[in-house]
Design a protein around this motif. Structure first.
Motif, PDB file in Angstrom:
ATOM      1  N   SER A   1      21.993  -3.099  61.929  1.00  0.00           N
ATOM      2  CA  SER A   1      21.068  -1.970  61.810  1.00  0.00           C
ATOM      3  C   SER A   1      20.827  -1.358  63.185  1.00  0.00           C
ATOM      4  O   SER A   1      20.702  -2.071  64.179  1.00  0.00           O
ATOM      5  N   VAL A   2      20.762  -0.033  63.213  1.00  0.00           N
ATOM      6  CA  VAL A   2      20.522   0.708  64.451  1.00  0.00           C
ATOM      7  C   VAL A   2      19.206   1.462  64.331  1.00  0.00           C
ATOM      8  O   VAL A   2      18.968   2.139  63.326  1.00  0.00           O
ATOM      9  N   ILE A   3      18.354   1.328  65.336  1.00  0.00           N
ATOM     10  CA  ILE A   3      17.111   2.101  65.402  1.00  0.00           C
ATOM     11  C   ILE A   3      17.249   3.074  66.560  1.00  0.00           C
ATOM     12  O   ILE A   3      17.346   2.667  67.717  1.00  0.00           O
ATOM     13  N   TYR A   4      17.277   4.355  66.220  1.00  0.00           N
ATOM     14  CA  TYR A   4      17.537   5.388  67.217  1.00  0.00           C
ATOM     15  C   TYR A   4      16.263   5.828  67.929  1.00  0.00           C
ATOM     16  O   TYR A   4      15.147   5.580  67.471  1.00  0.00           O
ATOM     17  N   GLN A   5      16.473   6.501  69.062  1.00  0.00           N
ATOM     18  CA  GLN A   5      15.353   7.016  69.864  1.00  0.00           C
ATOM     19  C   GLN A   5      14.473   7.947  69.043  1.00  0.00           C
ATOM     20  O   GLN A   5      13.248   7.878  69.110  1.00  0.00           O
ATOM     21  N   GLU A   6      15.087   8.810  68.246  1.00  0.00           N
ATOM     22  CA  GLU A   6      14.335   9.695  67.368  1.00  0.00           C
ATOM     23  C   GLU A   6      14.152   8.988  66.029  1.00  0.00           C
ATOM     24  O   GLU A   6      15.127   8.565  65.407  1.00  0.00           O
ATOM     25  N   LEU A   7      12.921   8.836  65.586  1.00  0.00           N
ATOM     26  CA  LEU A   7      12.629   8.095  64.369  1.00  0.00           C
ATOM     27  C   LEU A   7      13.328   8.710  63.161  1.00  0.00           C
ATOM     28  O   LEU A   7      13.483   9.921  63.059  1.00  0.00           O
ATOM     29  N   THR A   8      13.741   7.854  62.222  1.00  0.00           N
ATOM     30  CA  THR A   8      14.444   8.317  61.026  1.00  0.00           C
ATOM     31  C   THR A   8      13.613   8.060  59.770  1.00  0.00           C
ATOM     32  O   THR A   8      14.156   7.882  58.687  1.00  0.00           O
ATOM     33  N   ASP A   9      12.304   8.008  59.934  1.00  0.00           N
ATOM     34  CA  ASP A   9      11.430   7.761  58.786  1.00  0.00           C
ATOM     35  C   ASP A   9      11.072   9.069  58.082  1.00  0.00           C
ATOM     36  O   ASP A   9      11.499  10.153  58.486  1.00  0.00           O
ATOM     37  N   VAL A  10      10.276   8.955  57.020  1.00  0.00           N
ATOM     38  CA  VAL A  10       9.841  10.130  56.251  1.00  0.00           C
ATOM     39  C   VAL A  10       8.320  10.163  56.291  1.00  0.00           C
ATOM     40  O   VAL A  10       7.654   9.438  55.534  1.00  0.00           O
ATOM     41  N   PRO A  11       7.727  10.967  57.169  1.00  0.00           N
ATOM     42  CA  PRO A  11       6.280  10.928  57.394  1.00  0.00           C
ATOM     43  C   PRO A  11       5.431  11.163  56.149  1.00  0.00           C
ATOM     44  O   PRO A  11       4.309  10.640  56.057  1.00  0.00           O
ATOM     45  N   ASP A  12       5.942  11.936  55.187  1.00  0.00           N
ATOM     46  CA  ASP A  12       5.130  12.252  54.009  1.00  0.00           C
ATOM     47  C   ASP A  12       5.126  11.137  52.964  1.00  0.00           C
ATOM     48  O   ASP A  12       4.319  11.156  52.033  1.00  0.00           O
ATOM     49  N   LEU A  13       6.013  10.162  53.113  1.00  0.00           N
ATOM     50  CA  LEU A  13       6.043   9.042  52.182  1.00  0.00           C
ATOM     51  C   LEU A  13       5.141   7.917  52.673  1.00  0.00           C
ATOM     52  O   LEU A  13       4.898   7.793  53.876  1.00  0.00           O
ATOM     53  N   PRO A  14       4.650   7.059  51.763  1.00  0.00           N
ATOM     54  CA  PRO A  14       3.814   5.931  52.184  1.00  0.00           C
ATOM     55  C   PRO A  14       4.619   4.871  52.930  1.00  0.00           C
ATOM     56  O   PRO A  14       5.868   4.866  52.889  1.00  0.00           O
ATOM     57  N   LEU A  15       3.902   3.976  53.581  1.00  0.00           N
ATOM     58  CA  LEU A  15       4.529   2.913  54.358  1.00  0.00           C
ATOM     59  C   LEU A  15       5.495   2.095  53.509  1.00  0.00           C
ATOM     60  O   LEU A  15       6.602   1.771  53.946  1.00  0.00           O
ATOM     61  N   LEU A  16       5.103   1.762  52.289  1.00  0.00           N
ATOM     62  CA  LEU A  16       5.946   0.961  51.401  1.00  0.00           C
ATOM     63  C   LEU A  16       7.323   1.591  51.231  1.00  0.00           C
ATOM     64  O   LEU A  16       8.359   0.929  51.401  1.00  0.00           O
TER      65      LEU A  16
END
Length: 505
Positions: free
Chosen positions: A85-100
């Motif tokens: 797994s790679v975690i990049y400098q720029e986050l790849t999450d989805v801010p509008d979705l919940p943590l789960l």
């Protein structure tokens, strides 16, 4: 964290060529379980290309990458399933979705078409427990978390996927100091649990804190490697740059002229009753913890953010607050901390990004002079030592440090009266930092007033003639260079005390 058969990742004779340009040549090393390997090099040395190959996003031109003796899969999805797994400098999450849903992004378990809610919540909590976030509600919208918490949530996502190899690309570039400590503690715990970690950063102090060994890239080649205890900062910088670098951004005496900027009673989002002055030739620093209002104050003074009250004067003339157009006409120019979100059009060419917002300077009778733009761009990239194939290249293809040089050049070349640089060296190597601050020093020496902010307090103190200390949107102290004391400034920024010297607000 469950275990699988991945013992290491190995690269043998790996090279990558784009057209006639060789980005990587003959790279070979192995990563072992239960170790942290630091990967360093200047921007443009080939680190990002190497990470993309390990992630499966691109294939080597020659050479072989193995996972536990097997060839690396040819797709990113298959690489993830293989435990990388790679975690990049720029986050790849989805801010509008919940943590789960962010922790289980693309990995929700279901049966007969129905999501297994209880199972999924248990899986997410197990991952969050390892990174110390299990106290948070799984229903919390991700945008309500701090950047550090979102970074840790991405690591939790990797753990839920049963990752055995974790690649971290500049994970602390946007984190305040306290949150850096939290992240490093998590990485140390993961190493103790047998995780194989490749840690890519420009913060050399972090490497000496957590790395077991170091690998140095320069101009696409691996020029050195060895156990961390065989290195010190001096020898590491010399290996990276093939040159000595006694001090990345040495402060030097400048002639301070008349007052250029006067701002009083500034009230804006995240800013309360701020008073700021800056003189010709002066470098003024803004320091404070995350959320102190450093960025908000800069954006308010440059007209990017609305201003509810207060006055701004440049060279004795009032400037309409909250107007980018009026601010730019007065010579107030701003370089955003978020170069990819606010500072650049990544799909655009280097040429188009350099003239962005200044089309009059390269136009004749309302038509942009293409030859003039090209000549300007070639001159700028030469003087600022921007590494690229062509000025017509998409700027998104450049390394972070070279993108940042373009942002700095665009502001500097427009001869500002007051230049605002917000975290100008975020995510760039020590050599690029030196180059960027050299341009900032020259800008001040030419008579501009310069305002600098950074998440790295030491960096600001190294270059500034005077600093404003912010806490909770207010300026709580103003200190001259001979009054700088790091511990006192950090104490002030937490609003826990008053200064020994200087003035309080």
């Amino acid at each position: 964290m469950t275990s699988n058969n991945i013992d290491s990742i190995r690269l043998e004779g790996v090279s990558k060529t784009f057209g006639t340009n060789t980005v990587l040549a003959g790279i070979g090393f192995a990563l072992s379980p239960g170790t942290v390997t630091g990967l360093v090099g200047e921007n443009g040395a080939g680190k990002s290309t190497l990470i993309r190959m390990i992630s499966g996003a691109i294939e080597p031109t020659t050479g072989r990458i193995e996972v536990n003796g097997e060839s690396l899969p040819a797709s990113t999805r298959a690489v993830i399933e293989a435990g990388i797994s790679v975690i990049y400098q720029e986050l790849t999450d989805v801010p509008d979705l919940p943590l789960l849903e962010n922790v289980l992004l693309g990995n929700l378990e279901s049966r007969w078409g129905f999501t297994r809610t209880r199972v999924n919540r248990k899986r997410a909590l197990e991952g969050l427990r390892v990174v110390g976030l299990d106290h948070l509600s799984l229903d919390t919208p991700l945008r309500e978390l701090t950047i550090a918490q979102r970074q840790l949530a991405e690591i939790a996502r990797c753990l839920v996927r049963d990752a055995q190899v974790l690649v971290l690309d500049e994970p602390t570039s946007s984190l305040p100091e306290a949150d850096v400590e939290t992240l490093l503690h998590v990485i140390e715990r993961l190493r103790e649990q047998g995780m194989t970690i490749l840690y890519v950063t420009h913060h050399l102090d972090e490497l000496f804190r957590i790395a077991d060994r170091l690998i140095v890239l320069r101009d696409g080649r691996m020029v050195a490697e060895g156990p961390v205890d065989e290195w010190d900062e001096h020898t590491l910088v010399r290996a990276m740059l093939a040159a000595e670098l006694e001090q990345a951004y040495p402060w030097r005496t400048r002639e301070i002229g008349e007052k250029v900027l006067e701002a009083e009673g500034i009230h804006a989002p995240g800013v309360s009753d701020a008073r700021v002055t800056a003189c010709a030739g002066e470098i003024v620093g803004l320091v404070g913890l995350a959320g102190a209002g450093r960025t908000e104050l800069m954006r308010a003074l440059c007209g990017v953010n609305p201003v509810s009250s207060g006055k701004i004067v440049v060279d004795g003339k009032a400037v309409k607050p909250g107007s980018i157009r009026h601010a730019m006409r007065a010579g107030l120019l701003y370089a955003s901390e978020d170069r990819k979100g606010d500072g650049l059009i990544l799909e655009g060419t280097v040429e188009s990004n350099l003239i962005y917002g200044a089309y009059r300077d390269v136009s004749k009778f309302g038509v942009i002079d293409i030859r003039r733009v090209g000549a300007l761009a070639r001159d700028v990239v030469s003087r600022y030592r921007v590494r690229l194939h062509s000025t017509k290249q998409a700027i998104g293809e450049l390394s972070g440090g070279n993108q940042q040089k373009v942002v700095v050049a665009r502001v500097s070349e427009r001869k500002p009266r007051v230049a605002f640089f917000d975290d100008p060296t975020r995510g760039v190597d020590v050599g690029a930092k030196a180059g960027i601050y050299e341009e900032i020093f020259q800008l001040a020496e030419a008579g501009a007033a310069v305002c600098v902010s950074s998440s790295d307090t030491d960096e600001v103190l190294a270059v500034a003639d005077r600093v404003y200390v912010l806490s909770a949107g207010r300026i709580v102290a103003e200190l001259r260079r001979d009054e700088f004391e790091r511990e006192q400034i950090l104490h002030l920024s937490s609003a826990a005390g008053v200064p020994v010297g200087g003035s309080t607000r």
